[in-house]
Design a protein around this motif. Structure first.
Motif, mmCIF file in Angstrom:
data_model
loop_
_atom_site.group_PDB
_atom_site.id
_atom_site.type_symbol
_atom_site.label_atom_id
_atom_site.label_comp_id
_atom_site.label_asym_id
_atom_site.label_seq_id
_atom_site.Cartn_x
_atom_site.Cartn_y
_atom_site.Cartn_z
ATOM 1 N N VAL A 3 56.625 110.679 110.697
ATOM 2 C CA VAL A 3 57.609 110.730 109.604
ATOM 3 C C VAL A 3 58.991 111.016 110.191
ATOM 4 O O VAL A 3 59.265 112.109 110.674
ATOM 5 N N LEU A 25 59.018 108.812 104.481
ATOM 6 C CA LEU A 25 58.210 109.364 103.386
ATOM 7 C C LEU A 25 59.114 109.620 102.185
ATOM 8 O O LEU A 25 59.919 110.555 102.185
ATOM 9 N N ASN A 71 57.126 104.240 101.841
ATOM 10 C CA ASN A 71 56.193 104.045 100.726
ATOM 11 C C ASN A 71 56.992 103.821 99.442
ATOM 12 O O ASN A 71 57.775 104.684 99.047
ATOM 13 N N TRP A 96 47.702 106.252 101.018
ATOM 14 C CA TRP A 96 47.979 107.045 102.219
ATOM 15 C C TRP A 96 47.149 106.569 103.413
ATOM 16 O O TRP A 96 47.625 106.598 104.540
ATOM 17 N N MET A 156 62.776 111.527 105.198
ATOM 18 C CA MET A 156 62.251 111.652 103.829
ATOM 19 C C MET A 156 63.338 111.253 102.833
ATOM 20 O O MET A 156 64.524 111.432 103.097
#
Lengths: 265, 316
Positions: free
Chosen positions: B215, B187, B156, B171, B218
């Protein structure tokens, strides 16, 4: 509702327009015959920014980012032109030569050519434009030599065979030019200027002087070599046609250096 | 609240099928000498894919050296998955070769578009969040995955505007893409925070509502507040708000790898490690303190091209 393709074309034209997003969006909306081509028809405002200001964030970022690339790759050119003139050339270049590559390394490949074409024909014989063009060429050659393939990872780079053919000719398969070797001829000692700028020195523009240069990478460090005209022309000849047969006599004065510095391997 | 989080149904699903290498840093040229000399203790490195395509020289040597000693994940910035231009198969094949060369854990890029009409802005441009975009992206992700012969992981991005024609929340959009194209999610917690401020949504609602089992990784990073909006600058410490959000995301996605992004005004390697290791405290819900940094003239995303070092050029 506009389709995705039109929205993306509209967006691109808006954020890359030299006069800003308002002009860009208006032109794009007309060119694409969009029913709803005004910024407020496409972009939502936020609580604190109107739609045009939000779009302008991308416009500003586009030019700042790509200008930053040119600035980083051509420090000597920037020093020679001064910040204002460098910025004008850089931004005009970006407008005329938008990136078409996935890599930012390709962005400025045509920058030397662009500057060369920018010189009015009536000024072609003047020395200052020639200095600028040769300087930018050298900076680009440095980037290409630094990033491209070299001899470090190639097999059998320690066994070139110049003089053992016994027939007075260098065997064609002995004349492998290093992929990182770049050659250029200049009417100015542009390399001294470039190196001084990179050392952080404040130097005047040099006087004209015929200069033949090789740029090569050896053990991951790029070096600039001053060549004689004969040596330069011979290397040019070999690099233009690796199959050419050249007499040992012609090569002999340079062969030790070429092997040591890995011009050939 | 904690029990609600760990009992979230999506947490029970098998995590998208990648290993978790732990805490990682981006491989950047200012750190090459330190890394080669010290082989520092870091779990893994993320590379910007485009910085290592089509190159030889020092960067290529360092890449191979690192790949022999550390796990590597590839993170791209030019896939342009949302563009209506044709997919660049040449580029994808080069990505594939690089992934093989580095034995990459996974290949990621951004849920965005970067150009159109054959041009590349080298920016992560926002997608309209509507049905047409969704179908377009899903079809393209499937195509890319077929060529790469591996799942794609999509991040994102931060965004600074939204479209009048948006019909999905971000989302929901990324969830549909991931579920329907069967891809992973990177993420970026900082991006969630940045976009939440810029668009006025609830960052926690975002974190709550994505498919956590997808996910893979991160991102955490620093940003800059410009007064009217936040810019994702990657040039400073992670803020307390982002650490808080990371703590929660980590509860949902305990097996996701974590990477600290820092791409401008890059500090010493050990300072980066220190910042990265704050993630350990955050994972225990001990949120590190950090300030909000302001600069009204900040601009997004550092240039992702490594600039050559002036020490590498000399006169023979």
């Amino acid at each position: 509702m506009n389709n995705l393709s039109d929205i993306q074309k509209w967006f691109y034209k808006s954020i890359t327009h030299p006069s800003g997003v308002t002009h860009g969006a208006a032109e794009a909306g007309t060119a694409l015959a969009m029913d709803k081509g005004n910024i407020v028809d496409v972009i939502q405002p936020s609580d604190k920014l109107n739609a045009a200001d939000r779009l302008a964030i991308y416009h500003n970022a586009y030019f700042l980012r790509l200008y930053g690339v040119l600035e980083a790759e051509y420090p000597a050119l920037k020093a020679a032109l001064g910040e204002d003139l460098f910025r004008k050339f850089a931004l005009f270049f970006l407008q005329q030569n938008p990136s078409g590559s996935y890599s930012l390394y390709d962005l400025s490949a045509n920058f030397p050519g662009f500057l060369a074409q920018s010189v009015p024909s009536e000024n072609a014989e003047e020395s200052w434009p020639n200095f600028i063009i040769d300087l930018v060429r050298l900076e680009r050659l440095f980037q290409e030599s630094y990033r491209g393939e070299g001899t470090e990872s190639l097999p059998n780079t320690d066994n070139p065979d110049f003089d053992e053919s016994g027939d007075g000719q260098v065997k064609s398969n002995s004349l492998r030019i290093s992929p990182s070797l770049k050659l250029m001829h200049s009417t100015f000692p542009v390399h001294h200027y470039l190196l001084s700028v990179r050392r952080g020195e404040d130097v005047p523009l040099p006087n004209p002087e015929m200069t033949w240069l090789a740029v090569n990478r050896l053990n991951y460090n790029v070096k600039i070599y001053e060549l004689s005209e004969d040596e330069f022309l011979l290397l040019k000849q070999i690099s233009a046609n690796p199959e050419i047969e050249i007499s040992n006599e012609a090569v002999q004065p340079y062969s030790a250096k070429w092997l040591k510095e890995k011009f050939l391997y | 609240m904690f029990f609600c989080l760990v009992n979230n149904p999506s947490s029970d699903k098998k995590r998208f099928d990648f290993p978790n290498p732990g805490l990682g840093l981006g491989l950047r040229s200012p750190h090459y000498p330190y890394i080669l000399q010290n082989q520092p203790q870091v779990d893994w490195f993320e590379i910007i894919s485009e910085n290592y395509i089509d190159i030889g020289g020092w960067a290529a040597y360092v890449l191979d050296w690192v790949a022999e000693r550390y796990p590597i994940a590839m993170h791209g910035v030019s896939l342009s998955i949302g563009s209506t231009d044709e997919i660049n198969v040449t580029y994808l094949n080069k990505l594939k070769s690089l992934a093989a060369r580095t034995r990459a854990l996974w290949v990621s890029d951004h849920l965005c578009w970067t150009g159109i009409m054959g041009h590349n802005t080298h920016d992560l441009l926002p997608m309209p969040l509507n049905e047409e975009s969704l179908k377009h992206v899903i079809q393209r992700v499937k195509m890319v995955q077929e060529i790469l012969e591996r799942p794609l992981v999509l991040e994102n991005p931060s965004s600074y505007l939204s479209f009048v024609d948006d019909t999905y929340t971000e989302w929901d959009f990324i969830t549909h893409v991931a579920e329907e194209a069967d891809c992973g999610i990177l993420l970026d917690v900082n991006n969630v925070y940045v976009s939440s401020v810029n668009h006025g949504f609830d960052a926690y609602q975002y974190i709550d509502n994505i498919p956590h089992h997808r996910v893979v990784q991160m991102h955490i990073a620093g940003h800059t507040h410009c007064g009217t909006h936040i810019i994702d600058t990657h040039d400073k410490q992670v803020t307390a708000e982002v650490w808080k959000l990371y703590s929660k995301a980590k509860q949902y996605c305990p097996h996701a790898a974590t990477l600290l992004e820092w791409d401008s005004q890059i500090p010493d390697f050990n300072d980066l490690l220190e910042e990265l290791h704050k993630a350990k405290a955050a994972e225990k819900m001990q949120v590190p303190t950090a300030s909000e940094f302001g600069n009204p003239n900040a601009h997004p995303h550092p240039v992702v091209m490594d600039i050559v070092n002036t020490e590498n050029i000399t006169l023979a």
